[in-house]
Design a protein around this motif. Structure first.
Motif, short mmCIF file in Angstrom:
data_model
loop_
_atom_site.label_atom_id
_atom_site.label_comp_id
_atom_site.label_asym_id
_atom_site.label_seq_id
_atom_site.Cartn_x
_atom_site.Cartn_y
_atom_site.Cartn_z
N CYS A 1 0.72 -1.19 0.04
CA CYS A 1 0.07 0.06 0.10
C CYS A 1 0.95 1.27 -0.17
N HIS A 2 1.93 1.31 0.66
CA HIS A 2 2.86 2.35 0.44
C HIS A 2 4.27 2.53 0.05
N SER B 1 -4.83 5.08 -4.46
CA SER B 1 -3.57 4.16 -4.90
C SER B 1 -2.57 5.10 -5.64
N HIS B 2 -1.29 4.88 -5.72
CA HIS B 2 -0.33 5.70 -6.24
C HIS B 2 0.40 4.87 -7.60
N ARG C 1 -6.59 -1.68 4.66
CA ARG C 1 -5.53 -1.96 3.43
C ARG C 1 -6.29 -2.49 2.37
N GLY C 2 -7.43 -2.85 2.00
CA GLY C 2 -8.13 -3.20 0.89
C GLY C 2 -7.73 -4.51 0.77
N ASN C 3 -7.29 -5.25 1.82
CA ASN C 3 -7.05 -6.66 1.88
C ASN C 3 -5.79 -7.20 1.45
N GLN D 1 -1.39 -0.82 -3.99
CA GLN D 1 -2.82 -1.22 -3.66
C GLN D 1 -3.54 -0.19 -3.13
N ARG D 2 -4.71 -0.49 -3.32
CA ARG D 2 -5.58 0.77 -2.94
C ARG D 2 -5.67 0.64 -1.27
#
Ligand code: GTQ
Length: 352
Positions: A244-245, A321-322, A349-351, A278-279
């Protein structure tokens, strides 16, 4: 008919009641409850981006219209389109871009509001915080704790631009604002350059330093980009990217391990070229600034393109999301420390 009758056959009678109690400064909760206690965050804050070129163009004009001295602070406020007229970039935070031209001084003052500066363009100007002068270079992150004297000056031969982030709306919400002018352009310099970093930021602390008795803001107020960038560079070699980051770190109060400021969380993240996060969503609306690279972010229903010095906002609980088109460094800030302290902060964390 019972008062709670769903058929609302007594609509006129109810309205007359609402009008009557309205005169006594009362409102029926059941007419407003849905908007007060929402199943999830419902924010007026919108996803939005500002290209730095457009900001600079407006700032150059502002530079011809008013001096830093007269303006006190020559700043263009970045207003969230969902919160116009309120000087808010998110519901709880303020952002602006400040310009100090060669030879100018922004006079000394202090206030309850905590401030951060993120240098966008220009080198060799300074800000003075609590008796110490800090020279500013691009990417440097500088904090001004609540009620500390600060003034800015530019003795270089180029304009300097930086991003200001303050907890103005939060302090306003709490009706806790105090401010005063020193009455002199610049505060006396009482400590050598780099003193706070040397004293508190070198894996050492003064032997009798008691964090509990100290200000809740980090005693280090200059976080040079050179050092932070070096950290990202070294850690990137381990390749343990967060889905995610990418690689995301937070600026820290080295004496407590907590956030650098009690009301504003500040972060630095590296995204390798081609990385697609990830989103992710969280309850702290976040203001991002690109320091290096380029890419685009999907925030809610918007796609925002960014490059160096561009600024963009992810509202609370908006899926984000980036996608990095080149190796990129993003600085960001939010009210996360406040939400954490109050037990309100959440992420999804959108799974991932
Ligand atoms: O530099 O002290 O953007 O007091 C807004 C309020 C900057 C500052 C802002 C301030 C300052």
């Amino acid at each position: 008919m019972s008062p709670a009758d769903e058929t609302a056959g007594n609509a006129a009678e109810r309205q007359a009641f609402y009008d009557r109690i309205d005169k006594s400064n009362m409102t029926a909760l059941w007419t407003v409850l849905d908007g007060l206690v929402t199943p999830e965050p419902r924010s007026a804050c919108r996803p939005v981006g500002w290209r730095f070129d457009a900001i600079r163009e407006a700032m150059v004009e502002a530079g011809g219209l008013i001096t830093a001295r007269e303006a006190e602070r020559r700043v263009l406020v970045l207003e969230n389109p969902g919160l116009r007229g309120q000087s808010k970039v998110t519901t709880s935070l303020y952002a602006g871009v400040q310009l100090v031209l060669p030879g100018e001084v922004a006079p000394a003052h202090r206030h309850s509001q905590t401030a951060l500066r993120l240098v966008l363009e220009g080198k060799g100007a300074h800000t003075a915080v609590d008796g110490e002068r800090v020279m500013m270079s691009p990417g440097d992150f500088i904090i001004t704790p609540s009620m500390t004297w600060h003034d800015h000056g530019n003795e270089s031969d180029e304009p300097i631009y930086w991003l200001d982030g303050l907890d103005i709306p939060l302090v306003q919400f709490l009706d806790a604002s105090f401010a005063e002018r020193l009455g002199e352009e610049e505060q006396p310099v009482t400590r050598p350059q780099g003193d706070s970093l040397a004293r508190y930021g070198g894996n050492l602390l003064p032997v009798d330093y008691q964090p509990a008795a100290a200000s809740p803001t980090s005693p280090v107020f200059w976080y040079p980009y050179e050092r932070s960038r070096e950290t990202l560079e070294r850690l990137s070699r381990t390749q343990d990217w967060d889905p995610c980051h990418g690689l995301r770190m937070r600026f820290v109060n080295p004496a407590t391990g907590g956030h650098a400021m009690p009301t504003i969380g500040s972060f630095l993240q590296l995204l390798p070229k081609g990385f697609e996060t990830q989103r992710y969503r969280c309850t702290d609306a976040t203001v991002f600034t690109c320091l290096e690279g380029r890419g685009r972010s999907r925030i809610g229903d918007e796609t925002i393109e960014w490059g160096p010095r561009d600024i963009f906002v992810a509202p609370s609980w908006a899926w984000t999301s980036h996608e990095a088109g080149a190796e990129s460094v993003l600085f960001s800030f939010s009210d996360r420390p406040v939400q954490e302290k109050l037990g309100l902060w959440r992420e999804d964390r959108g799974n991932a």
